[in-house]
Motif scaffolding. Structure first.
Motif, PDB file in Angstrom:
ATOM      1  N   GLU A 306       2.864   2.022  12.508  1.00 22.05           N
ATOM      2  CA  GLU A 306       2.843   1.371  11.297  1.00 22.05           C
ATOM      3  C   GLU A 306       1.848   0.713  10.701  1.00 22.05           C
ATOM      4  OE1 GLU A 306       6.173  -1.527  11.398  1.00 22.05           O
ATOM      5  OE2 GLU A 306       7.154  -0.430  13.128  1.00 22.05           O
ATOM      6  N   ILE A 307       0.890   0.280  11.423  1.00 18.96           N
ATOM      7  CA  ILE A 307      -0.300  -0.437  11.367  1.00 18.96           C
ATOM      8  C   ILE A 307      -1.355   0.257  11.877  1.00 18.96           C
ATOM      9  CG2 ILE A 307      -1.479  -2.575  10.409  1.00 18.96           C
ATOM     10  CD1 ILE A 307       0.967  -4.002  11.385  1.00 18.96           C
ATOM     11  N   PRO A 308      -1.815   1.526  11.874  1.00 17.74           N
ATOM     12  CA  PRO A 308      -2.738   2.227  12.684  1.00 17.74           C
ATOM     13  C   PRO A 308      -4.146   1.765  12.838  1.00 17.74           C
ATOM     14  CG  PRO A 308      -2.123   3.509  10.794  1.00 17.74           C
ATOM     15  CD  PRO A 308      -1.071   2.272  10.812  1.00 17.74           C
ATOM     16  N   LEU A 309      -4.679   1.321  11.870  1.00 19.79           N
ATOM     17  CA  LEU A 309      -5.938   0.860  11.783  1.00 19.79           C
ATOM     18  C   LEU A 309      -6.262  -0.294  12.490  1.00 19.79           C
ATOM     19  CD1 LEU A 309      -9.059   1.522  10.807  1.00 19.79           C
ATOM     20  CD2 LEU A 309      -8.489   0.104   8.898  1.00 19.79           C
ATOM     21  N   GLU A 354      -7.196   6.557   5.896  1.00 17.90           N
ATOM     22  CA  GLU A 354      -6.497   6.843   4.721  1.00 17.90           C
ATOM     23  C   GLU A 354      -5.242   5.865   4.653  1.00 17.90           C
ATOM     24  OE1 GLU A 354      -7.060   9.096   7.123  1.00 17.90           O
ATOM     25  OE2 GLU A 354      -8.817  10.247   6.021  1.00 17.90           O
ATOM     26  N   ARG A 355      -4.661   5.414   5.621  1.00 15.10           N
ATOM     27  CA  ARG A 355      -3.290   4.645   5.340  1.00 15.10           C
ATOM     28  C   ARG A 355      -3.704   3.103   5.659  1.00 15.10           C
ATOM     29  NH1 ARG A 355       0.226   6.610  10.151  1.00 15.10           N
ATOM     30  NH2 ARG A 355       1.671   4.815   9.195  1.00 15.10           N
ATOM     31  N   SER A 356      -4.665   2.797   4.709  1.00 20.71           N
ATOM     32  CA  SER A 356      -5.309   1.364   5.018  1.00 20.71           C
ATOM     33  C   SER A 356      -5.429   0.807   3.575  1.00 20.71           C
ATOM     34  CB  SER A 356      -6.686   1.172   5.584  1.00 20.71           C
ATOM     35  OG  SER A 356      -7.463   2.266   4.736  1.00 20.71           O
ATOM     36  N   GLU A 359      -1.180  -2.838   0.716  1.00 18.60           N
ATOM     37  CA  GLU A 359       0.293  -2.963   1.357  1.00 18.60           C
ATOM     38  C   GLU A 359       0.466  -2.330   2.602  1.00 18.60           C
ATOM     39  OE1 GLU A 359       4.313  -2.721   0.999  1.00 18.60           O
ATOM     40  OE2 GLU A 359       2.845  -3.895  -0.207  1.00 18.60           O
ATOM     41  N   GLU A 360      -0.306  -1.141   3.076  1.00 15.67           N
ATOM     42  CA  GLU A 360      -0.143  -0.711   4.468  1.00 15.67           C
ATOM     43  C   GLU A 360      -0.642  -1.680   5.544  1.00 15.67           C
ATOM     44  OE1 GLU A 360      -0.148   4.123   3.731  1.00 15.67           O
ATOM     45  OE2 GLU A 360      -1.791   2.837   3.059  1.00 15.67           O
ATOM     46  N   LEU A 361      -1.814  -2.440   5.167  1.00 22.31           N
ATOM     47  CA  LEU A 361      -2.130  -3.224   6.075  1.00 22.31           C
ATOM     48  C   LEU A 361      -1.603  -4.468   6.149  1.00 22.31           C
ATOM     49  CD1 LEU A 361      -6.043  -2.518   5.572  1.00 22.31           C
ATOM     50  CD2 LEU A 361      -4.526  -1.885   7.631  1.00 22.31           C
ATOM     51  N   ARG A 362      -0.429  -4.698   5.283  1.00 19.45           N
ATOM     52  CA  ARG A 362       0.353  -5.955   5.331  1.00 19.45           C
ATOM     53  C   ARG A 362      -0.579  -7.156   4.915  1.00 19.45           C
ATOM     54  NH1 ARG A 362       2.947  -1.766   6.977  1.00 19.45           N
ATOM     55  NH2 ARG A 362       4.724  -1.999   8.266  1.00 19.45           N
ATOM     56  N   LEU A 363      -1.270  -6.983   3.855  1.00 20.40           N
ATOM     57  CA  LEU A 363      -2.167  -8.145   3.345  1.00 20.40           C
ATOM     58  C   LEU A 363      -1.604  -8.971   2.223  1.00 20.40           C
ATOM     59  CD1 LEU A 363      -5.490  -6.299   3.719  1.00 20.40           C
ATOM     60  CD2 LEU A 363      -4.519  -7.781   5.487  1.00 20.40           C
ATOM     61  N   GLY A 364      -0.351  -8.940   1.929  1.00 23.61           N
ATOM     62  CA  GLY A 364       0.282  -9.560   0.882  1.00 23.61           C
ATOM     63  C   GLY A 364      -0.069 -10.996   0.826  1.00 23.61           C
ATOM     64  N   LEU A 365       0.042 -11.707   1.995  1.00 28.83           N
ATOM     65  CA  LEU A 365      -0.282 -13.167   1.786  1.00 28.83           C
ATOM     66  C   LEU A 365      -1.562 -13.525   1.516  1.00 28.83           C
ATOM     67  CD1 LEU A 365       0.600 -15.966   2.270  1.00 28.83           C
ATOM     68  CD2 LEU A 365       0.259 -15.938   4.884  1.00 28.83           C
ATOM     69  N   SER A 380      -8.723  -4.278   1.493  1.00 30.48           N
ATOM     70  CA  SER A 380      -8.632  -3.209   2.188  1.00 30.48           C
ATOM     71  C   SER A 380     -10.071  -2.763   2.625  1.00 30.48           C
ATOM     72  CB  SER A 380      -7.998  -2.093   1.449  1.00 30.48           C
ATOM     73  OG  SER A 380      -7.958  -0.800   2.092  1.00 30.48           O
ATOM     74  N   ARG A 381     -11.007  -2.611   1.692  1.00 26.08           N
ATOM     75  CA  ARG A 381     -12.449  -2.239   1.995  1.00 26.08           C
ATOM     76  C   ARG A 381     -13.147  -3.360   2.795  1.00 26.08           C
ATOM     77  NH1 ARG A 381     -16.016  -1.014  -3.305  1.00 26.08           N
ATOM     78  NH2 ARG A 381     -14.366   0.676  -3.594  1.00 26.08           N
ATOM     79  N   ILE A 382     -12.629  -4.524   2.870  1.00 32.34           N
ATOM     80  CA  ILE A 382     -13.220  -5.493   3.518  1.00 32.34           C
ATOM     81  C   ILE A 382     -12.924  -5.335   5.329  1.00 32.34           C
ATOM     82  CG2 ILE A 382     -13.517  -7.971   4.258  1.00 32.34           C
ATOM     83  CD1 ILE A 382     -13.241  -8.389   1.261  1.00 32.34           C
ATOM     84  N   ILE A 383     -11.752  -5.058   5.209  1.00 37.78           N
ATOM     85  CA  ILE A 383     -11.080  -4.872   6.504  1.00 37.78           C
ATOM     86  C   ILE A 383     -11.759  -3.322   7.058  1.00 37.78           C
ATOM     87  CG2 ILE A 383      -9.120  -3.993   7.830  1.00 37.78           C
ATOM     88  CD1 ILE A 383      -8.816  -6.831   6.905  1.00 37.78           C
ATOM     89  N   LYS A 384     -12.072  -2.311   6.403  1.00 40.30           N
ATOM     90  CA  LYS A 384     -12.463  -1.299   6.922  1.00 40.30           C
ATOM     91  C   LYS A 384     -14.065  -1.490   7.121  1.00 40.30           C
ATOM     92  CE  LYS A 384     -10.032   2.248   4.288  1.00 40.30           C
ATOM     93  NZ  LYS A 384     -10.020   3.097   3.150  1.00 40.30           N
TER      94      LYS A 384
END
Length: 451
Positions: A306-309, A354-356, A359-365, A380-384
């Motif tokens: 679900e949250i692979p990265l 690719e799945r990052s 929405e896929e990283l659950r970063l809504g809050l 998303s880019r910051i997380i990567k």
């Protein structure tokens, strides 16, 4: 047929990775006077085979507790006894009382590794495969990829095949408990988790979620009706399972108290091999020890699809956190190889980069908190970038720990830096996973509205 072929491939690769590690060093090899966990597990087989049950946890002339005294629950002791019976058939010298102390041989090392592999095949691997094929979303190939990534997790392989800790037994039983609850078999789930708890006391970490889930389910059914009877059946299952496991020790209160004293040795402390990263970070001058390398990784493995990265990142950090221990035991090469294999295979098979999306990283809050001040911020880019920076930091510190000499005044510099870096990772992961858990109900509601 295709599914069975994929499952067979997954199992084969998982077993191959475990057997490859088996040909390298192990905990305490040739290191006097107590020789490490290899000798501990062999000694427990010696003790359980030769001594009566009421002496297993007591200090006697035949059982010196200061020399690898038994300090795990009864299922571990019964498991040691079962292994001892096989060892006695193969070579009586392996479990001969007193004379077998510090026994080392290639054939016995192979025997010990086979016992770990057997429990993997019997308990852990089937539970992982069943979970992935019944509860993970996606195609059959994606489910196989998820199972393979879980089975290739380097931390569990290195500890179980380098330290003979049999963590796959307790984790596997806990996973069978989760499967039972997921399939609606609450009594089976309760039985499996109770067995896990009676194999390793560290499963207490997982007990609260099991308790809250089952109690909540009973409350929803109504504690004055069907829910009450369901709660009674669950309670009876747990109590009977505990009673059967503790039966040889129930008649004597001294036996019960001594077992509890051995299971929770508070006096031993928290700092051995710097594996208690939180405490080592809060106290940079280690002064007392605990010898526990059990990994709380089940929950993260279950969300790797679900949250692979984030899951891959966490699992790599958890393996890195044991670096001082792995270096001491000559497991540096297996650590590097298994970590790199897990990293690249997981990133590729699960398409983690690719799945990052946010929405896929659950970063809504996080997006809600930053959208007013930094609306164009690409979370998303910051997380990567954090992910890659973290990998570089862990690789650099691994290199320095092996190849550089610390200052004379700071002999524990690198192990403490490993602990601090690991602690910072785990602090971030705790924050992230709790935020995800808090936001998940809202996310599911919004998905239902969209559907």
């Amino acid at each position: 047929m295709e599914n069975w072929s994929l499952i067979s491939l997954c199992v084969l690769l998982g077993l191959t990775s475990r057997w490859t590690v088996s040909f390298h060093s192990y905990s305490g090899a040739g290191k006097q006077p107590v020789f490490g966990d290899y000798e501990a597990q062999r000694h427990w087989q010696e003790v359980t085979y030769n001594l009566p049950v009421h002496e297993w946890y007591f200090n006697t002339t035949n059982n010196a507790l200061n020399y690898w005294g038994l300090d795990y629950p009864h299922l571990t002791a019964y498991h040691s006894l079962a292994c001892a019976y096989v060892a006695k058939l193969l070579n009586p010298e392996w479990v001969e009382l007193h004379a077998s102390r510090v026994y080392e041989s290639h054939s016995h090392k192979l025997f010990m590794r086979v016992t770990v592999l057997f429990t993997d095949i019997l308990i852990y691997i089937p539970a992982v495969l069943l979970y992935c094929f019944y509860f993970c979303d996606g195609s059959s190939k994606q489910k196989v990829a998820t199972a393979l990534c879980i089975l290739l997790y380097p931390g569990l392989i290195l500890i179980d095949y380098g330290h003979f800790q049999y963590n796959s037994v307790s984790l596997g039983l806990a996973l069978w408990g989760i499967l039972g609850l997921g399939l609606g078999w609450d009594l089976f789930g309760s039985l499996a988790f109770t067995l896990a708890l009676n194999y390793k006391q560290m499963e207490l970490y997982h007990s609260l979620p099991f308790f809250c889930y089952l109690l909540g389910k009973c409350i929803k059914q109504g504690l004055t009706g069907r829910g009450f009877f369901h709660l009674a059946k669950i309670s009876l299952t747990v109590l009977v399972t505990f009673a059967l496991c503790w039966m040889p020790f129930l008649s004597d209160p001294k036996q019960r108290l001594q077992v509890l004293h051995r299971l929770f040795p508070i006096g031993r402390g928290l700092f051995e091999d710097k594996v208690a990263n939180t405490w080592c970070s809060l106290n940079c001058i280690p002064s007392y020890h605990v010898c526990e390398k059990h990994l709380i990784i089940t929950e993260v493995c279950l969300v790797i699809n679900e949250i692979p990265l984030i899951a891959i990142w966490f699992l790599l950090a958890s393996t890195f956190s044991m670096l001082p221990l792995l270096v001491k035991d000559g497991l540096l090469l297996p650590y590097v190889v298994t970590s790199l294999a897990f990293l690249f295979l997981s990133l590729y098979l699960l398409s983690a980069l690719e799945r990052s999306t946010e929405e896929e990283l659950r970063l809504g809050l996080d997006r809600k908190l930053t959208q007013h001040w930094l609306p164009k911020l690409n979370l998303s880019r910051i997380i990567k970038w954090k992910f890659w920076f973290s990998l570089v930091a862990m690789a650099a510190l691994s290199f320095m720990s092996v190849w550089l000499e610390p200052p004379a005044k700071l002999p524990d510099l690198f192990p403490v830096l490993v602990s601090v870096l690991s602690f910072l990772h785990f602090l971030g992961f705790v924050t992230y996973f709790n935020l995800v858990q808090l936001m998940e109900p809202q996310r599911k509601k919004s998905q239902k509205k969209t559907n």
